[in-house]
Design a protein around this motif. Sequence first.
Motif, short mmCIF file in Angstrom:
data_model
loop_
_atom_site.label_atom_id
_atom_site.label_comp_id
_atom_site.label_asym_id
_atom_site.label_seq_id
_atom_site.Cartn_x
_atom_site.Cartn_y
_atom_site.Cartn_z
N TYR A 1 0.83 -1.20 0.00
CA TYR A 1 0.00 0.00 0.00
C TYR A 1 0.86 1.26 0.00
CZ TYR A 1 -3.47 -3.45 1.43
OH TYR A 1 -4.28 -4.55 1.49
N ARG A 2 0.28 2.34 -0.50
CA ARG A 2 1.01 3.61 -0.51
C ARG A 2 1.20 4.13 0.91
NH1 ARG A 2 -0.97 1.93 -5.51
NH2 ARG A 2 -0.07 3.21 -7.19
N THR A 3 2.34 4.78 1.10
CA THR A 3 2.59 5.56 2.30
C THR A 3 2.64 7.03 1.88
OG1 THR A 3 5.00 5.51 2.07
CG2 THR A 3 3.96 3.68 3.28
N ARG A 4 2.81 7.92 2.83
CA ARG A 4 2.93 9.34 2.48
C ARG A 4 4.17 9.58 1.61
NH1 ARG A 4 -1.62 12.35 2.72
NH2 ARG A 4 -2.89 11.36 4.31
N LEU A 5 5.21 8.80 1.79
CA LEU A 5 6.42 8.99 0.98
C LEU A 5 6.17 8.60 -0.47
CD1 LEU A 5 9.42 9.71 0.81
CD2 LEU A 5 9.94 7.32 1.34
N THR A 6 5.64 7.39 -0.70
CA THR A 6 5.42 6.98 -2.08
C THR A 6 4.38 7.89 -2.74
OG1 THR A 6 3.79 5.32 -1.37
CG2 THR A 6 6.06 4.59 -1.62
N HIS A 7 3.38 8.31 -1.97
CA HIS A 7 2.40 9.26 -2.50
C HIS A 7 3.08 10.56 -2.94
CE1 HIS A 7 -1.02 11.97 -2.79
NE2 HIS A 7 -0.50 12.71 -1.83
N SER A 8 3.96 11.10 -2.10
CA SER A 8 4.62 12.36 -2.42
C SER A 8 5.48 12.24 -3.67
CB SER A 8 5.46 12.83 -1.23
OG SER A 8 4.64 13.10 -0.11
N ILE A 9 6.15 11.11 -3.83
CA ILE A 9 6.96 10.89 -5.03
C ILE A 9 6.08 10.83 -6.27
CG2 ILE A 9 8.47 9.23 -6.19
CD1 ILE A 9 9.56 8.50 -3.38
N GLU A 10 4.93 10.17 -6.17
CA GLU A 10 4.01 10.10 -7.30
C GLU A 10 3.46 11.49 -7.64
OE1 GLU A 10 1.03 7.04 -6.91
OE2 GLU A 10 2.48 5.60 -6.15
N VAL A 11 3.14 12.28 -6.63
CA VAL A 11 2.65 13.64 -6.87
C VAL A 11 3.72 14.46 -7.58
CG1 VAL A 11 1.87 15.79 -5.79
CG2 VAL A 11 1.06 13.60 -4.91
N ALA A 12 4.96 14.33 -7.15
CA ALA A 12 6.06 15.09 -7.75
C ALA A 12 6.24 14.71 -9.22
CB ALA A 12 7.35 14.84 -6.98
N GLN A 13 6.08 13.43 -9.54
CA GLN A 13 6.21 13.00 -10.94
C GLN A 13 5.13 13.62 -11.80
OE1 GLN A 13 3.92 10.30 -12.49
NE2 GLN A 13 4.77 11.22 -14.34
N VAL A 14 3.90 13.63 -11.31
CA VAL A 14 2.81 14.23 -12.08
C VAL A 14 3.04 15.73 -12.23
CG1 VAL A 14 0.31 14.58 -12.22
CG2 VAL A 14 1.21 12.47 -11.24
N ALA A 15 3.49 16.38 -11.16
CA ALA A 15 3.73 17.83 -11.21
C ALA A 15 4.80 18.18 -12.24
CB ALA A 15 4.13 18.33 -9.83
N ARG A 16 5.83 17.38 -12.35
CA ARG A 16 6.86 17.64 -13.35
C ARG A 16 6.30 17.47 -14.76
NH1 ARG A 16 12.03 18.71 -11.69
NH2 ARG A 16 12.42 18.96 -13.92
N THR A 17 5.49 16.45 -14.96
CA THR A 17 4.89 16.23 -16.28
C THR A 17 4.02 17.41 -16.68
OG1 THR A 17 4.91 13.82 -16.03
CG2 THR A 17 3.34 14.73 -17.61
N ILE A 18 3.15 17.84 -15.77
CA ILE A 18 2.26 18.96 -16.05
C ILE A 18 3.06 20.23 -16.31
CG2 ILE A 18 0.52 20.48 -15.02
CD1 ILE A 18 -0.55 17.97 -13.57
N SER A 19 4.06 20.48 -15.48
CA SER A 19 4.87 21.68 -15.63
C SER A 19 5.60 21.69 -16.97
CB SER A 19 5.88 21.78 -14.48
OG SER A 19 5.23 21.93 -13.25
N GLY A 20 6.15 20.54 -17.34
CA GLY A 20 6.86 20.47 -18.61
C GLY A 20 5.95 20.75 -19.79
N ALA A 21 4.75 20.21 -19.75
CA ALA A 21 3.81 20.38 -20.86
C ALA A 21 3.30 21.82 -20.97
CB ALA A 21 2.64 19.43 -20.70
N LEU A 22 3.23 22.52 -19.84
CA LEU A 22 2.68 23.88 -19.83
C LEU A 22 3.77 24.95 -19.83
CD1 LEU A 22 -0.26 23.44 -17.28
CD2 LEU A 22 -0.40 23.53 -19.78
N GLY A 23 5.03 24.55 -19.88
CA GLY A 23 6.11 25.53 -19.90
C GLY A 23 6.41 26.16 -18.56
N LEU A 24 6.04 25.47 -17.49
CA LEU A 24 6.29 25.98 -16.14
C LEU A 24 7.62 25.47 -15.61
CD1 LEU A 24 2.70 25.31 -14.69
CD2 LEU A 24 3.58 27.41 -15.75
N ASN A 25 8.02 25.96 -14.44
CA ASN A 25 9.28 25.53 -13.85
C ASN A 25 9.08 24.23 -13.09
OD1 ASN A 25 11.44 25.39 -11.64
ND2 ASN A 25 12.23 26.97 -13.01
N GLY A 26 9.57 23.13 -13.63
CA GLY A 26 9.37 21.82 -13.02
C GLY A 26 10.06 21.65 -11.69
N ASP A 27 11.17 22.35 -11.48
CA ASP A 27 11.89 22.21 -10.21
C ASP A 27 11.08 22.79 -9.06
OD1 ASP A 27 14.16 21.03 -11.42
OD2 ASP A 27 14.93 23.00 -11.97
#
Length: 403
Positions: A59-85
């Motif tokens: 099952y997910r923990t807060r750590l694995t959840h946070s890593i998954e959120v960060a991956q999605v955020a980088r994808t969205i940022s890259g597609a929209l021209g935002l700062n992924g970092d």
Amino acid sequence: MSAPYACDPEQSRGRLHPEEESAHRSCYQRDRDRIIHSSAFRRLKHKTQVFVEHEGDFYRTRLTHSIEVAQVARTISGALGLNGDLAEAVALAHDLGHTPFGHTGEDALDALMAPFGGFDHNAQTLRIVTTLERHYAEFDGLNLTWDTLEGIAKHNGPLVAPLGDDTATTGVIPYALSEYNKVHDLELHTHASAEAQAAALSDDIAYNNHDLHDGLRAGLFTEGEIAPLPIIGEAYAQVDRLYPDTDPYRRRHEALRRVFGVMVADLLETSGAILRDSGAATAQDVRELGYPVIRFSDDMFGRLKEIRQFLFTRMYRAEKVMAVRARVTEALEELFPIYLNDPSLLPQRWQGDVARAEGKAALARLVADYIAGMTDRYALQAHARLTGRDVLAGLEDAGLYQR
């Protein structure tokens, strides 16, 4: 290429405590790295997402959840021209303030802290990164940039009425955030950057997807029961057409990753149009628009609302989840007054803060800080040590808990 409304590390508002910046990393990359190396981030691996952390390795923990959120955020940022970092830094930090046992622990601590200003996990995250992490010689906290702190504080939207708007309802600012804002103005009346908004919606995408997966694995519901839900039925039907002979586990994964993709695609299309139509030419323009620029379409929002309602009923309020929830709430309700009445039980490194605490409210805040920082298993062990009993006793025999 970065969009004009993206946050530019060269234009960052800097840090509360001035530092010489890295020659090899942008200020946002440095923020991200400090978050990853923090003690609070490491503890997330033993903190609940929905199930008590040690109830199952899959099952997910807060750590694995946070890593998954960060991956999605980088994808969205890259597609929209935002700062992924920057988006990644906010995403990785967004749950640092969570208590043991997830929202159950937060609800318990909020009730216990009601006479002393309450408790909010988002505000606690800010308290951790500005005060409670104590590793650096020159300052408490991580000394993150204003931009990252703003994203942590406001990723879910403004916290007070816009300046000059006497008709709007002023929000109640959580105590920990209010205290910090007195020394470092995070402009709580505006929206956060587009990057922080991307991190917030990435959280929604991640948990909607992985809670379905974890709920299926836990046997709280079946594929047949979620098939009538929006998006999900279409995803399973598509997989069945393409891979009619695949095994059940691959079928589940293929379907749920398509659900994931539909959410991301809708958000990108909707947000891209909003940003184009907004006329925003700078990151500050985004903050001052008065409405969010990263969002789902109305149709997708309605579909996700139906999925969330199903998860609320069948997962978050499932019998076994509620049984454990009641017991761990009891544990925190008993731990808090024990430490408050005898703060000498706090670890030695906390005793300096105890000595400096002026009044019961300040002492209660320290106790809340300590309990909020506990992992699931540590909280259960501390409770057992101080009370002499196992708060989860009996649930395993009843089939409601698995050690």
